[in-house]
Design a protein around this motif. Structure first.
Motif, PDB file in Angstrom:
ATOM      1  N   GLU A 234     -43.790  24.872  55.214  1.00  0.00           N
ATOM      2  CA  GLU A 234     -45.148  24.899  55.873  1.00  0.00           C
ATOM      3  C   GLU A 234     -46.117  25.016  54.647  1.00  0.00           C
ATOM      4  O   GLU A 234     -45.825  25.827  53.535  1.00  0.00           O
ATOM      5  CB  GLU A 234     -45.245  26.035  56.673  1.00  0.00           C
ATOM      6  CG  GLU A 234     -44.019  25.771  58.080  1.00  0.00           C
ATOM      7  CD  GLU A 234     -44.078  26.962  58.856  1.00  0.00           C
ATOM      8  OE1 GLU A 234     -44.734  27.022  59.659  1.00  0.00           O
ATOM      9  OE2 GLU A 234     -43.261  27.859  58.611  1.00  0.00           O
ATOM     10  N   PHE A 235     -47.242  24.605  54.889  1.00  0.00           N
ATOM     11  CA  PHE A 235     -48.556  24.809  54.168  1.00  0.00           C
ATOM     12  C   PHE A 235     -49.443  25.752  55.023  1.00  0.00           C
ATOM     13  O   PHE A 235     -49.857  25.090  56.042  1.00  0.00           O
ATOM     14  CB  PHE A 235     -48.956  23.675  53.770  1.00  0.00           C
ATOM     15  CG  PHE A 235     -48.442  22.919  52.645  1.00  0.00           C
ATOM     16  CD1 PHE A 235     -48.302  22.839  51.289  1.00  0.00           C
ATOM     17  CD2 PHE A 235     -47.138  21.681  53.235  1.00  0.00           C
ATOM     18  CE1 PHE A 235     -47.816  22.000  50.572  1.00  0.00           C
ATOM     19  CE2 PHE A 235     -46.541  21.074  52.317  1.00  0.00           C
ATOM     20  CZ  PHE A 235     -46.718  21.120  50.984  1.00  0.00           C
ATOM     21  N   VAL A 236     -49.693  26.951  54.525  1.00  0.00           N
ATOM     22  CA  VAL A 236     -50.455  27.903  55.503  1.00  0.00           C
ATOM     23  C   VAL A 236     -51.520  28.450  54.709  1.00  0.00           C
ATOM     24  O   VAL A 236     -51.350  28.831  53.546  1.00  0.00           O
ATOM     25  CB  VAL A 236     -49.530  28.819  56.309  1.00  0.00           C
ATOM     26  CG1 VAL A 236     -48.907  28.203  57.196  1.00  0.00           C
ATOM     27  CG2 VAL A 236     -48.971  29.482  55.141  1.00  0.00           C
ATOM     28  N   GLU A 237     -52.678  28.811  55.322  1.00  0.00           N
ATOM     29  CA  GLU A 237     -53.828  29.616  54.631  1.00  0.00           C
ATOM     30  C   GLU A 237     -53.517  30.910  54.419  1.00  0.00           C
ATOM     31  O   GLU A 237     -52.439  31.540  55.390  1.00  0.00           O
ATOM     32  CB  GLU A 237     -55.018  29.563  55.498  1.00  0.00           C
ATOM     33  CG  GLU A 237     -55.491  28.047  55.755  1.00  0.00           C
ATOM     34  CD  GLU A 237     -56.582  27.910  56.883  1.00  0.00           C
ATOM     35  OE1 GLU A 237     -57.689  27.837  56.477  1.00  0.00           O
ATOM     36  OE2 GLU A 237     -55.992  27.734  57.982  1.00  0.00           O
ATOM     37  N   VAL A 238     -54.156  31.569  53.456  1.00  0.00           N
ATOM     38  CA  VAL A 238     -53.709  32.976  53.235  1.00  0.00           C
ATOM     39  C   VAL A 238     -54.917  33.753  53.483  1.00  0.00           C
ATOM     40  O   VAL A 238     -55.890  33.459  53.076  1.00  0.00           O
ATOM     41  CB  VAL A 238     -53.435  33.209  51.618  1.00  0.00           C
ATOM     42  CG1 VAL A 238     -53.040  34.632  51.151  1.00  0.00           C
ATOM     43  CG2 VAL A 238     -52.272  32.233  51.355  1.00  0.00           C
ATOM     44  N   TYR A 239     -54.522  34.907  54.203  1.00  0.00           N
ATOM     45  CA  TYR A 239     -55.795  36.078  54.468  1.00  0.00           C
ATOM     46  C   TYR A 239     -55.914  36.851  52.998  1.00  0.00           C
ATOM     47  O   TYR A 239     -54.899  37.220  52.630  1.00  0.00           O
ATOM     48  CB  TYR A 239     -55.335  36.812  55.440  1.00  0.00           C
ATOM     49  CG  TYR A 239     -55.667  36.399  57.032  1.00  0.00           C
ATOM     50  CD1 TYR A 239     -57.106  36.500  57.346  1.00  0.00           C
ATOM     51  CD2 TYR A 239     -54.742  36.151  57.677  1.00  0.00           C
ATOM     52  CE1 TYR A 239     -57.377  35.962  58.557  1.00  0.00           C
ATOM     53  CE2 TYR A 239     -54.974  35.700  59.207  1.00  0.00           C
ATOM     54  CZ  TYR A 239     -56.341  35.495  59.458  1.00  0.00           C
ATOM     55  OH  TYR A 239     -56.539  35.241  60.714  1.00  0.00           O
ATOM     56  N   GLY A 378     -45.461  29.229  61.518  1.00  0.00           N
ATOM     57  CA  GLY A 378     -44.708  28.816  62.802  1.00  0.00           C
ATOM     58  C   GLY A 378     -45.411  27.756  63.480  1.00  0.00           C
ATOM     59  O   GLY A 378     -44.885  26.871  64.225  1.00  0.00           O
ATOM     60  N   ASN A 379     -46.576  27.681  63.039  1.00  0.00           N
ATOM     61  CA  ASN A 379     -47.723  26.746  63.968  1.00  0.00           C
ATOM     62  C   ASN A 379     -48.661  26.032  62.779  1.00  0.00           C
ATOM     63  O   ASN A 379     -49.738  26.064  62.968  1.00  0.00           O
ATOM     64  CB  ASN A 379     -48.301  27.114  64.952  1.00  0.00           C
ATOM     65  CG  ASN A 379     -49.316  26.105  65.845  1.00  0.00           C
ATOM     66  OD1 ASN A 379     -48.798  25.225  65.805  1.00  0.00           O
ATOM     67  ND2 ASN A 379     -50.150  26.833  66.410  1.00  0.00           N
ATOM     68  N   ALA A 380     -47.874  25.801  61.680  1.00  0.00           N
ATOM     69  CA  ALA A 380     -48.640  25.197  60.462  1.00  0.00           C
ATOM     70  C   ALA A 380     -49.394  24.074  60.649  1.00  0.00           C
ATOM     71  O   ALA A 380     -49.146  23.241  61.407  1.00  0.00           O
ATOM     72  CB  ALA A 380     -47.852  25.493  59.044  1.00  0.00           C
ATOM     73  N   PRO A 381     -50.693  23.788  60.061  1.00  0.00           N
ATOM     74  CA  PRO A 381     -51.503  22.688  60.059  1.00  0.00           C
ATOM     75  C   PRO A 381     -50.732  21.581  59.353  1.00  0.00           C
ATOM     76  O   PRO A 381     -50.986  20.344  59.543  1.00  0.00           O
ATOM     77  CB  PRO A 381     -52.811  23.210  59.534  1.00  0.00           C
ATOM     78  CG  PRO A 381     -52.621  24.440  58.558  1.00  0.00           C
ATOM     79  CD  PRO A 381     -51.310  24.962  59.319  1.00  0.00           C
ATOM     80  N   LEU A 382     -49.864  21.969  58.452  1.00  0.00           N
ATOM     81  CA  LEU A 382     -49.057  21.054  57.584  1.00  0.00           C
ATOM     82  C   LEU A 382     -47.757  21.307  57.371  1.00  0.00           C
ATOM     83  O   LEU A 382     -47.363  22.453  56.948  1.00  0.00           O
ATOM     84  CB  LEU A 382     -49.984  20.510  56.349  1.00  0.00           C
ATOM     85  CG  LEU A 382     -49.720  19.409  55.526  1.00  0.00           C
ATOM     86  CD1 LEU A 382     -49.841  18.021  56.277  1.00  0.00           C
ATOM     87  CD2 LEU A 382     -50.291  19.477  54.271  1.00  0.00           C
ATOM     88  N   GLU A 383     -46.691  20.501  57.531  1.00  0.00           N
ATOM     89  CA  GLU A 383     -45.314  20.757  57.347  1.00  0.00           C
ATOM     90  C   GLU A 383     -44.705  19.865  56.350  1.00  0.00           C
ATOM     91  O   GLU A 383     -45.472  18.929  56.086  1.00  0.00           O
ATOM     92  CB  GLU A 383     -44.784  20.814  58.652  1.00  0.00           C
ATOM     93  CG  GLU A 383     -45.120  21.726  59.626  1.00  0.00           C
ATOM     94  CD  GLU A 383     -44.162  22.077  60.737  1.00  0.00           C
ATOM     95  OE1 GLU A 383     -43.284  21.336  61.011  1.00  0.00           O
ATOM     96  OE2 GLU A 383     -44.325  23.040  61.770  1.00  0.00           O
TER      97      GLU A 383
END
Length: 983
Positions: A234-239, A378-383
């Motif tokens: 997964e590619f996810v944004e980081v807080y 788990g609900n990433a904008p890009l996999e």
């Protein structure tokens, strides 16, 4: 003895090193016992989280002479699954799914049919799956180019429509093999993060299979899902910390409150003690006031308060780039972050994720791991399914390693949107819930081609490229073999192993003393030193001790008597000729050396074959046997010699017999050779009877050879196998049920749903089996262990077993020919060994189902057969060495071959008997006390020693007589013809 001081120094060094590693093992076990004691709950159970927390706290700490607990566990004599319980799994990366995915762009139904056909053939073939697929596809579509199926825009740089079938085949193989390497890395990471002590993970050479051993596992279903699930990239944004400042402030207040509550509770406990009541009550009131005040302004506390030195707060470390925690504290941190009260302090879409790779804090010399706050895990904008390729590359401006990544059209669009929204921010690349990289986005990225740069080493860049490619293809892993051993079974095995080891060792030591008197004490010292060295070497290699390994250890002690016996019998012969004690001892060592070397080399050949082709039980036995060969040889030659030299230097002598053994086997004159035809007939009758039984009854094939699932169920009372079989049949299972280790325990074998690779099926079948055995006519039972072998690996086991036997025979034949320079000796030895194998096979077929323990022909049986082949060859070679010596003795030049060989057999009879009795003693004790798991294995070896001794005396040597007499007759005839031709 030359350089006695040097050899003595070597012995002291080896014993010291062995003792050091054994003490390390003892210390590691002591720490684990302390962890269990610290994790003991009020009701007497062990809390696994508390135990793990205790071990984590010491993992990087010096606990023994400057050595950390981590290093101790890497080099200790660990216990195998059969001795402590756990799970053994063999995974196979599914090549048919990979090929199917690569061909997903085609609508040609022949591709799917070829893949299915290749999958069926793969069960019984050792060829590469891609080769099988290409063959099957060409049968269905001989005129269709593979490039038209597999050449796509995604692989434009590697294939084109003009690529040959060979080029496409090589491309497919590279993708399948690459998927295997990626799967191994992913599973290695999963296992490392699973929290199991001493996991064992290895690639099985020559296959696309991975072996995983997880000691102490008590949740097999979780393991199945963990190991066989497809990788999730997964590619996810980081807080960033400034985005969630209020949440971190609230979290800091929560930690401080928890710390104060813990301190207040501790003080109140102390206040209960009368002598401390006055001193602590004021402090308790003061802390209570602090606690009341902390709740009011907790949300306004500075974020830096997360990094106070308080108990809980101190778990988190500010690295300047974000939060990190000590690796030893991760168990405790996980428990903390999973509290509902903590989750409610943070945004709903936030997840706590660790970096996959720890780093060292040089200022404190502690190992840390970064903690990320990521969005929408788990609900990433890009996999990862949008990635078409990734490779390790170099940054053109700096020349440092980086990673190039390409995406398909859908991925390019989503990647552009994601990077545009996060310029100046980080995007985390997460695989299986761990961050592999979190690069900063410098600009919006269009076109789907990206370069990920950072402070990478070449290896790190390559690893990241592999991680990204893990999302390119579905490379699911199927469990094709597994075994689950309950902890109670493991503890029973430990007891059986310890009892059999101690009793077996004592039996051998007593027998040697009774037979050799004072010289027996010297042999026993050598045997005990051998045992210490054997265990020490295993511990230094970080070897795992299994129940078969214990059997191999005790057996190696029994067989190590052989070298001492060979030396002692030679010394006795020299003494009987009237030679001085010192001369007799030195000549005894000298003349025994060829036989010692030859007998150990033949056993070594068998051990190496077992090690190469064996797995599980057989591999554990082979490892111990191989180490035991070298340590026993060293002890017999050097330890015994040093002690004898000490007596010689003091002018003392040593007795080699008792009143009972002095005349035993002395001047024996048994006519082995003249009665050879009678024994040929006896052997032929046994082999024919066995062949008839094999033809009519066959064998009880173990699950290793036929595939299926096996469950061992233990009941409160005696249970009839027929009752269990009927209950299984009523539940829809066709099963074979046998008594196993006692009349209250059975082994259930079934092939039901064996080809179904869905991990959920295992749980369903397990629950059904549990339901059946839970109550058999009021008799409560439970499954204590289980195993599964798929049809593919069952077929491979058969072929590897046959190859092991074949190679063992060939190598032994070659070695004996090189040593004795005569085909007659090689032929006699191989025929005798072949005779032994046929006799054992016949006996196992005839008595299967009659004897009260399992006589299944499985991989353990093959291990026993190979071991008895080595023992039989060992025995035969000792006789052959004496025959060669007599044939070279000019004083015996006028004797017939039959007389020479008969005299050789009689002169070695004492050695044959003493070694045989010592080995049979050990095997008998293992058969009685060793436990049901290895009883069939030991029974085969027990029979093998008897049959092997018999064949050495009555088959191998007589065959040499016949062969050499035929050779002499042929030479005489050729000589007469030559003389007649000259006349």
């Amino acid at each position: 003895m030359r350089n006695r001081g040097g050899i003595l120094a070597l012995v002291v060094i080896l014993l010291s090193v062995s003792a050091y590693y054994l003490i390390r093992t003892f210390k590691a076990n002591s720490i684990r016992n302390d962890a269990e004691a610290a994790a003991m709950t009020v009701d007497g159970n062990i809390d696994p989280q508390l135990k793990q927390r205790y071990l984590d706290s010491l993992w990087k700490q010096p606990v023994f002479l400057g050595t950390t607990l981590e290093d101790l566990t890497k080099q200790e004599l660990g216990l195998g699954l059969d001795l402590q319980g756990g799970m053994h799994v063999i995974l196979e990366v599914s090549p048919n799914d990979i090929v199917k995915s690569l061909a997903s762009g085609t609508r040609d139904p022949r591709v799917g049919q070829a893949i299915d056909n290749a999958a069926e053939r793969a069960v019984t073939s050792s060829d590469h799956f891609v080769d099988l697929f290409v063959e099957e596809f060409k049968k269905l579509a001989p005129n269709t180019s593979l490039a038209r199926i597999f050449s796509t825009a995604a692989n434009r740089g590697e294939l084109s429509l003009n690529s040959s079938d060979i080029d496409v085949s090589n491309y497919l193989k590279a993708e399948v093999d690459g998927a295997f390497d990626r799967a191994f890395n992913i599973i290695q990471t999963r296992v490392d993060k699973f929290g199991v002590a001493n996991p064992n993970l290895q690639k099985l050479p020559g296959t696309n299979r991975i072996q995983v051993e997880l000691p102490g596992i008590d949740n097999p279903q979780r393991v199945r899902k963990l190991l066989s699930g497809a990788a999730k990239l997964e590619f996810v944004e980081v807080y960033e910390p400034n985005e969630i400042g209020p949440s971190l402030d609230a979290f800091s207040g929560y930690l401080n409150q928890q710390d104060l509550e813990a301190r207040l509770s501790s003080i109140e406990d102390r206040a209960d003690e009368q002598e401390a009541a006055t001193d602590t009550s004021a402090l308790a009131n003061d802390l209570a006031a602090q606690l009341t005040g902390s709740g009011a302004d907790s949300t306004g506390a500075a974020t830096d308060s997360l990094f106070n030195s308080n108990s809980l707060s101190n778990l988190f470390i500010n690295t300047g780039n974000g939060l990190a925690v000590r690796v030893k504290d991760t168990t405790r941190v996980n428990e903390l972050l999973n509290r509902n009260a903590v989750k409610q302090l943070f945004p709903n879409d936030l997840s706590f994720v660790y970096d996959v790779k720890p780093f060292m804090n040089t200022s404190t010399n502690e190992e840390l791991v970064s903690l990320y706050f990521v969005k929408n895990l788990g609900n990433a904008p890009l996999e990862g399914d949008v990635i078409t390729n990734a490779r390790q590359d170099y940054d053109p401006t700096t020349g440092r390693p980086d990673v190039s990544m390409q995406m398909n059209a859908t991925g390019s669009r989503k990647w552009r949107e994601l990077t545009a929204a996060n310029v100046g921010q980080r995007v985390a690349i997460v695989l299986d819930g761990f961050v592999y990289s979190a690069p900063n986005v410098n600009q919006e990225i269009t076109g789907g081609n990206s370069s990920i740069s950072g402070n990478f080493t070449l290896e790190e860049a390559s690893d990241l490229a592999n991680v990204l490619k893990a999302g390119k293809l579905p490379a699911p892993t199927n469990i094709i073999e597994e075994a689950v051993v309950g902890a109670s079974v493991g503890s029973s095995a430990v007891r059986a192993g310890v009892i059999s080891s101690v009793v077996g060792l004592l039996a051998v030591l007593i027998f040697v003393l009774i037979y050799y008197n004072k010289a027996g004490w010297i042999a026993n010292v050598a045997l005990v030193v051998n045992l210490v060295l054997l265990l020490g070497v295993m511990a230094s290699f970080g070897a795992t001790l299994t129940l078969p390994g214990i059997a191999g250890m005790v057996l190696s002690v029994g067989m190590s008597v052989d070298a001492n016996v060979l030396i002692y019998e030679r010394v006795k012969e020299e003494l009987n000729e009237g030679k001085p004690f010192a001369t007799a001892v030195r000549n005894g060592f000298k003349f025994a050396m060829p036989s010692i070397i030859d007998s150990n080399v033949t056993t070594l050949i068998t051990g190496i074959i077992l090690f190469i082709f064996g797995t599980g039980l057989v591999l554990g036995f082979a490892t111990t046997l191989l180490i035991g060969i070298f340590t026993s040889l060293f002890c017999a030659i050097f330890i015994s010699r040093l002690i004898f030299e000490h007596y010689i230097k003091k002018g003392k002598t040593v007795t080699f017999f008792t009143n009972w053994s002095e005349k035993l086997f002395k001047d024996t004159n048994i006519n082995f050779v003249d009665n050879r035809k009678k024994f040929y007939m006896v052997s032929a009758a046994i082999i024919i009877a066995g062949a008839i039984s094999i033809g009519i009854r066959g064998f009880g094939l173990g699950v290793d050879f036929k595939g299926g699932r096996t469950y061992v169920a233990k009941f409160e009372n005696t249970v009839a196998t027929e009752d269990v079989r009927k209950a299984m049949e009523d539940a829809g299972f066709t099963a074979e049920v046998k008594t196993f280790g006692g009349f209250d325990q059975v082994k259930i074998t079934t092939a039901y749903q064996i080809e179904n690779t869905d991990p959920n099926v295992e749980l369903e079948i397990q629950e059904q089996i549990n339901g059946v055995v839970a109550n058999i006519d009021g008799n409560a039972g439970e499954v204590v262990s289980s195993s599964k072998v798929g049809p593919t690996i069952a077929n491979d086991t058969i072929w590897s077993s046959l190859k092991a036997i074949f190679y063992s025979l060939i190598l032994t034949f070659i070695y004996i020919y090189i040593r004795f320079r005569s085909v007659a000796f090689s032929f006699g030895a191989v025929v005798a060994v072949f005779h032994d194998v046929l006799v054992i096979l016949g006996i196992f077929s005839i008595f299967n189902g009659i004897l009260p323990f399992s006589l299944d022909v499985d991989q353990a049986f093959v291990g026993a057969v190979l071991t008895l082949m080595g023992y039989s060859m060992n025995d035969t070679v000792v006789v052959f060495d004496r025959v060669r010596e007599y044939l070279n003795d000019k004083r015996k030049a006028n004797e017939s071959i039959a007389t020479v060989i008969n005299n050789a057999l009689n002169s070695t009879l004492s050695r044959t008997a003493v070694t045989g009795i010592a080995t049979l003693l050990v095997l008998l004790i293992l058969l009685i006390f060793g436990g049901e798991t290895i009883r069939g294995f030991i029974f085969a070896m027990f029979l093998g020693v008897i049959v092997g001794t018999y064949s050495s005396l009555y088959i191998a040597a007589p065959i040499v007589v016949d062969a050499m007499q035929r050779q002499l007759t042929k030479e005489k005839e050729e000589g007469l013809k030559a003389a007649e031709a000259k006349a």
